[in-house]
Design a protein around this motif. Structure first.
Motif, mmCIF file in Angstrom:
data_model
loop_
_atom_site.group_PDB
_atom_site.id
_atom_site.type_symbol
_atom_site.label_atom_id
_atom_site.label_comp_id
_atom_site.label_asym_id
_atom_site.label_seq_id
_atom_site.Cartn_x
_atom_site.Cartn_y
_atom_site.Cartn_z
ATOM 1 N N LEU A 84 0.826 -1.207 0.000
ATOM 2 C CA LEU A 84 0.000 0.000 0.000
ATOM 3 C C LEU A 84 0.863 1.260 0.000
ATOM 4 N N LEU A 85 1.989 1.215 0.694
ATOM 5 C CA LEU A 85 2.889 2.372 0.699
ATOM 6 C C LEU A 85 3.465 2.651 -0.692
ATOM 7 N N SER A 86 3.476 1.648 -1.560
ATOM 8 C CA SER A 86 4.028 1.829 -2.907
ATOM 9 C C SER A 86 2.992 2.318 -3.923
ATOM 10 N N VAL A 87 1.735 2.413 -3.514
ATOM 11 C CA VAL A 87 0.657 2.796 -4.439
ATOM 12 C C VAL A 87 0.734 4.279 -4.773
ATOM 13 N N ASP A 88 0.605 4.574 -6.061
ATOM 14 C CA ASP A 88 0.504 5.958 -6.526
ATOM 15 C C ASP A 88 -0.966 6.365 -6.425
ATOM 16 N N THR A 89 -1.273 7.241 -5.506
ATOM 17 C CA THR A 89 -2.668 7.627 -5.248
ATOM 18 C C THR A 89 -3.097 8.874 -6.014
ATOM 19 N N THR A 90 -2.245 9.397 -6.877
ATOM 20 C CA THR A 90 -2.572 10.657 -7.554
ATOM 21 C C THR A 90 -3.804 10.553 -8.453
ATOM 22 N N ALA A 91 -4.120 9.368 -8.948
ATOM 23 C CA ALA A 91 -5.288 9.212 -9.816
ATOM 24 C C ALA A 91 -6.568 8.950 -9.018
ATOM 25 N N PHE A 92 -6.458 8.750 -7.717
ATOM 26 C CA PHE A 92 -7.633 8.493 -6.891
ATOM 27 C C PHE A 92 -8.455 9.768 -6.729
ATOM 28 N N ASP A 93 -9.779 9.590 -6.678
ATOM 29 C CA ASP A 93 -10.614 10.733 -6.325
ATOM 30 C C ASP A 93 -10.465 10.988 -4.826
ATOM 31 N N LEU A 94 -11.035 12.079 -4.351
ATOM 32 C CA LEU A 94 -10.846 12.493 -2.963
ATOM 33 C C LEU A 94 -11.332 11.443 -1.959
ATOM 34 N N VAL A 95 -12.490 10.846 -2.212
ATOM 35 C CA VAL A 95 -13.029 9.863 -1.274
ATOM 36 C C VAL A 95 -12.156 8.602 -1.261
ATOM 37 N N THR A 96 -11.726 8.149 -2.423
ATOM 38 C CA THR A 96 -10.866 6.964 -2.482
ATOM 39 C C THR A 96 -9.553 7.226 -1.752
ATOM 40 N N LYS A 97 -9.022 8.431 -1.870
ATOM 41 C CA LYS A 97 -7.810 8.787 -1.111
ATOM 42 C C LYS A 97 -8.075 8.716 0.388
ATOM 43 N N ASP A 98 -9.237 9.192 0.820
ATOM 44 C CA ASP A 98 -9.596 9.125 2.238
ATOM 45 C C ASP A 98 -9.710 7.674 2.705
ATOM 46 N N VAL A 99 -10.355 6.836 1.903
ATOM 47 C CA VAL A 99 -10.488 5.411 2.238
ATOM 48 C C VAL A 99 -9.104 4.777 2.337
ATOM 49 N N PHE A 100 -8.257 5.073 1.368
ATOM 50 C CA PHE A 100 -6.894 4.543 1.348
ATOM 51 C C PHE A 100 -6.137 4.931 2.623
ATOM 52 N N THR A 101 -6.210 6.188 2.985
ATOM 53 C CA THR A 101 -5.521 6.681 4.183
ATOM 54 C C THR A 101 -6.071 6.024 5.443
ATOM 55 N N GLU A 102 -7.378 5.914 5.521
ATOM 56 C CA GLU A 102 -8.020 5.282 6.684
ATOM 57 C C GLU A 102 -7.597 3.819 6.805
ATOM 58 N N LEU A 103 -7.574 3.114 5.679
ATOM 59 C CA LEU A 103 -7.183 1.704 5.672
ATOM 60 C C LEU A 103 -5.721 1.537 6.075
ATOM 61 N N LEU A 104 -4.847 2.320 5.478
ATOM 62 C CA LEU A 104 -3.421 2.228 5.791
ATOM 63 C C LEU A 104 -3.169 2.545 7.268
ATOM 64 N N THR A 105 -3.821 3.553 7.786
ATOM 65 C CA THR A 105 -3.679 3.908 9.196
ATOM 66 C C THR A 105 -4.134 2.769 10.098
#
Length: 122
Positions: A84-105
């Protein structure tokens, strides 16, 4: 009493959901409920290393793990966090970025406490 974070599933009721359950020793589990679409987007952003899947992407692409039995315990959080730390999140929409951050945390915090994470597919 469990704490449930469900704002990433609200509005998608009736559609498949993934629950990440941080099993805490005090039985006050933390449950992150997300719509399957967010999870698919995150998993599809993971790139194989030397043409090999690892972590959650391994089970995701083979339809194993939580697809076979639910809830399913993630056997090792280290490769999951690394991928997950290697994922490029720049193409994610705002909500998907939030989900990603919440999951990683959630995963990092559980690993630091040496607790387990279950995945439940509904």
């Amino acid at each position: 009493m469990d704490k449930i974070i469900n704002n990433y599933y609200t509005g998608f009721e009736g559609e498949p959901e993934i629950k990440f359950i941080w099993v805490k020793p005090n039985n006050e589990n933390l449950i992150l409920k997300i719509w399957i679409g967010y999870f698919d987007t995150i998993m599809n952003a993971v790139e194989p290393i030397n043409n090999v899947w690892s972590g959650l992407s391994y089970y995701y692409h083979l339809d194993e793990g939580w697809y076979d039995e639910s809830p399913w315990e993630i056997p090792n959080l280290n490769p999951v966090i690394d991928e997950l730390l290697s994922v490029d999140t720049t193409a994610f929409d705002l909500v998907t970025k939030d989900v990603f951050t919440e999951l990683l945390t959630l995963l990092v915090n559980a690993k630091e406490k040496n607790d387990k994470i279950l995945i439940c597919y509904d």
